[in-house]
Scaffold this motif. Structure first.
Motif, PDB file in Angstrom:
ATOM      1  N   LYS A 149       3.839  28.880  45.207  1.00 53.63           N
ATOM      2  CA  LYS A 149       3.906  27.883  46.283  1.00 53.63           C
ATOM      3  C   LYS A 149       3.785  26.478  45.710  1.00 53.63           C
ATOM      4  CE  LYS A 149       4.013  30.825  49.779  1.00 53.63           C
ATOM      5  NZ  LYS A 149       5.159  30.899  50.717  1.00 53.63           N
ATOM      6  N   ASP A 150       4.405  25.540  46.391  1.00 54.95           N
ATOM      7  CA  ASP A 150       4.378  24.142  45.935  1.00 54.95           C
ATOM      8  C   ASP A 150       2.964  23.585  45.945  1.00 54.95           C
ATOM      9  OD1 ASP A 150       7.102  24.246  45.640  1.00 54.95           O
ATOM     10  OD2 ASP A 150       7.541  23.366  47.619  1.00 54.95           O
ATOM     11  N   TRP A 151       2.179  24.069  46.885  1.00 51.54           N
ATOM     12  CA  TRP A 151       0.857  23.476  47.036  1.00 51.54           C
ATOM     13  C   TRP A 151      -0.183  24.113  46.116  1.00 51.54           C
ATOM     14  CZ3 TRP A 151      -1.874  27.708  48.474  1.00 51.54           C
ATOM     15  CH2 TRP A 151      -1.232  28.664  49.279  1.00 51.54           C
ATOM     16  N   TYR A 164      -1.532  22.096  54.856  1.00 53.00           N
ATOM     17  CA  TYR A 164      -0.086  22.112  54.615  1.00 53.00           C
ATOM     18  C   TYR A 164       0.613  22.766  55.806  1.00 53.00           C
ATOM     19  CZ  TYR A 164      -1.293  20.993  49.790  1.00 53.00           C
ATOM     20  OH  TYR A 164      -1.795  20.390  48.679  1.00 53.00           O
ATOM     21  N   ASP A 166       4.097  25.025  56.716  1.00 47.92           N
ATOM     22  CA  ASP A 166       5.196  25.841  56.214  1.00 47.92           C
ATOM     23  C   ASP A 166       5.973  26.321  57.429  1.00 47.92           C
ATOM     24  OD1 ASP A 166       6.915  27.373  54.816  1.00 47.92           O
ATOM     25  OD2 ASP A 166       5.434  28.843  54.123  1.00 47.92           O
ATOM     26  N   HIS A 167       7.045  25.536  57.717  1.00 47.37           N
ATOM     27  CA  HIS A 167       7.785  25.743  58.965  1.00 47.37           C
ATOM     28  C   HIS A 167       6.809  25.561  60.128  1.00 47.37           C
ATOM     29  CE1 HIS A 167      11.320  26.871  56.738  1.00 47.37           C
ATOM     30  NE2 HIS A 167      10.610  27.767  56.050  1.00 47.37           N
ATOM     31  N   ASP A 169       4.028  27.235  60.439  1.00 46.66           N
ATOM     32  CA  ASP A 169       2.711  27.725  60.024  1.00 46.66           C
ATOM     33  C   ASP A 169       1.891  26.543  59.510  1.00 46.66           C
ATOM     34  OD1 ASP A 169       3.310  30.308  60.669  1.00 46.66           O
ATOM     35  OD2 ASP A 169       4.055  30.802  58.654  1.00 46.66           O
ATOM     36  N   TYR A 190      -7.479  31.160  52.240  1.00 46.15           N
ATOM     37  CA  TYR A 190      -6.283  30.735  52.996  1.00 46.15           C
ATOM     38  C   TYR A 190      -6.530  31.012  54.467  1.00 46.15           C
ATOM     39  CZ  TYR A 190      -1.384  31.120  54.661  1.00 46.15           C
ATOM     40  OH  TYR A 190      -0.203  31.000  55.340  1.00 46.15           O
ATOM     41  N   ARG A 192      -4.559  30.494  58.403  1.00 49.24           N
ATOM     42  CA  ARG A 192      -3.390  30.064  59.209  1.00 49.24           C
ATOM     43  C   ARG A 192      -3.858  29.764  60.622  1.00 49.24           C
ATOM     44  NH1 ARG A 192       0.223  33.145  62.089  1.00 49.24           N
ATOM     45  NH2 ARG A 192      -0.540  35.052  61.082  1.00 49.24           N
TER      46      ARG A 192
END
Length: 572
Positions: A149-151, A164, A166-167, A169, A190, A192
């Protein structure tokens, strides 16, 4: 260019009253429109400023609500990240399945379940671990799944909770730090978050017609309401807040507020037309006031211009009367303004003109009368009558009837010509004078032309100036009939009534008059007592509508018409 010239000419041709009205309207409309526009603009600005202030306060409150929710989630993440039991479970190397099951069930599942139960906005909590814990649903996952992942690199370098998108999310991630073990594992916590629940504080703003755009620290959209979806803020490196934007043909007023915990920026975009719609009642009021002011000015200007122009119109009517030949002026003014001066000047001019005309008229008549009397005075009546009587007596004695007739004709002719020195004579005597003259001319021309008389007997008792017909007959014979080459001349003398006038026609079939000379016959003084004198006498005595008119066709003949008013014998 032509249209501009035509417009200028049209403006010049407008009535003076219309020009005054237009001037009033134009002069009054300038301050009315300027003041109305200023009031509208200032009021509109105040309303926009007030609306923006109210919107900014509401936006700030919604942003604070969002920040508060993120703070709650941050505390939850910190609580789980610093839970020693979770830290131990995430960094332990497991040797038996039972030991692994015990940690998953009694430590990780239990803490994550309680956290989600107490925070309903959390949809998922996952421990991405570098230990040998087996994958356990969405609760425990291998760290390798997020390493791409970019993050991920930023999370591993930070000790804070990072947010962050993600679309759709919205995720919160945090590295679990272990300071008590020598070889700690890499672990990431993590979470969500429910997308709709997180941005619910902005629903009431959207219900009021606003569009909401939430961007992350990189300026990428996280949340966008339907009307602004797809819009990307400019990435020019400047961190200056925007105050307006245009999207899909709509202009928006933009307000911004930051969410400190996540570094997000909330943009409220409300259509400018919606903000300014409350100013339309002011526009309507201003327009009504402008129209009312213009109507009042138009009515006042119309009344004023009508009163102002009334004297000018009266002066114009008098000028037209003067143009038609009448010098009876009824306009006068005691006003000392320019129009009053103009009216008095015109009146004085007409009075002076009347005096001059009367003076010239009297002098001209006197001159004509003097010419007539001088012409008559050239003849000694007694000497002439005695001489003609002797000629007649001797002609009878020798039985020369033609000589006797000529003497009698001459006697009659000069008697009617001299008319005892009077200017007016009976039409019957004027006709007798003309007939005597024609008979003399017939004798002199050996009866080489014919004469016809068409005289209405009703006109014989009226009066007319003497010696008006004889010059007409003389011109017809000398300049018309005599110049015919083939002979057969014909002279027609007629007289009748026409309304309140007496009209004489002297017509011949002579050589006619050239067209270039015809217009000048009544303007040029001929030798003797010619047509111009007859025309001048008639006009001086009776007015410009009387006198001579000439019609002639070269090679066919000429007709001279004399028109004079009726004048009864009793006026003699």
């Amino acid at each position: 260019m032509r249209s501009w010239q035509a417009l200028k000419q049209h403006i010049h041709d407008l009535k003076f009253q219309t020009k005054i009205k237009l001037s009033f309207l134009l002069i009054s409309m300038i301050p009315v429109i300027v003041l109305g526009g200023f009031v509208f603009q200032e009021t509109r600005s105040l309303l926009i400023a007030q609306s923006k202030s109210d919107l900014q306060a509401t936006l700030h409150q919604s942003a604070l609500t969002l920040n508060g929710q993120l703070d709650v989630y941050n505390k939850l993440m910190n609580f789980l990240s610093f839970n020693q039991a979770i830290i131990n479970a995430a960094n332990h190397t497991y040797t038996t399945t039972y030991e692994m099951y015990d940690q998953l069930t009694n430590v990780i599942d239990q803490n994550f379940y309680i956290a989600r139960y107490l925070n309903t906005g959390v949809e998922q909590i996952t421990l991405y671990t570098g230990t040998n814990l087996h994958q356990h649903g969405n609760t425990v996952r291998p760290l390798e799944e997020i390493q791409g992942k970019d993050w991920y690199p930023f999370v591993m370098k930070s000790v804070d909770v990072l947010w962050y998108a993600d679309h759709k999310d919205i995720i919160s991630v945090r590295r679990i730090i272990n300071t008590k073990q020598r070889n700690p594992k890499d672990n990431v916590l993590y979470a969500r978050i429910n997308y709709e629940a997180l941005f619910k504080p902005f629903e009431h703003l959207q219900a009021q017609g606003s569009e909401i755009l939430v961007t992350d620290v990189n300026g990428q959209p996280i949340y966008a309401s339907p009307g602004i979806k797809g819009y990307l803020p400019p990435s020019d490196g400047k961190d200056e807040p925007m105050d307006k934007l245009s999207w899909h043909g709509k202009n928006y007023t933009v307000l911004q507020s930051d969410v400190p915990i996540s570094g997000w920026r909330v943009m409220l975009c409300k259509p400018t037309s919606v903000i300014t719609s409350s100013a339309w009642w002011i526009i309507s009021t201003v327009i009504i006031m402008i129209v009312a002011c213009i109507a009042a000015v138009a009515i006042t200007g119309s009344l004023f211009s009508r009163k102002f122009i009334q004297r000018i119109e009266h002066l114009r009517d008098n000028m037209r009367t003067v143009e038609q030949g009448s010098l009876e002026v009824t306009v006068s003014s005691h006003s000392k303004d320019e129009i009053g001066d103009l009216i008095r000047g015109f009146g004085n001019m007409v009075d002076q003109t009347k005096m001059l005309i009367d003076k010239v008229y009297v002098e001209e008549i006197a001159r004509k009368e003097s010419e007539m009397k001088a012409l008559q005075a050239q003849i000694n009546p007694h000497f002439l009558y005695n001489a003609l009587s002797i000629i007649n007596w001797r002609a009878i004695r020798i039985r020369a009837s033609d000589i006797s007739g000529m003497a009698q004709l001459l006697s009659t002719y000069y008697r009617t010509t001299l008319n005892k020195g009077k200017n007016m004579t009976l039409i019957s005597d004027e006709l007798l004078n003309v007939q005597s003259y024609i008979e003399i001319q017939l004798n002199m021309h050996s009866n080489s032309f014919e004469v016809e008389y068409h005289i209405d007997d009703a006109i014989r008792t009226y009066q007319m100036p003497n010696l008006l017909l004889q010059p007409l007959v003389e011109n017809a014979i000398l300049h018309g009939i005599e110049n015919r080459e083939e002979g057969g001349g014909q002279l027609v003398l007629s007289g009748c009534m026409d309304d309140d006038c007496i009209v004489f026609h002297v017509e011949d079939n002579g050589v006619g008059i050239p067209p270039d000379r015809l217009p000048h016959l009544l303007e040029t003084q001929a030798k003797g007592y010619g047509l111009k004198n007859v025309n001048d006498r008639a006009k001086l005595m009776y007015g410009p509508e009387y006198g001579l008119t000439i019609r002639s066709v070269e090679g066919e003949g000429t007709q001279v018409t004399l028109r004079i008013p009726l004048k009864e014998q009793a006026d003699k």
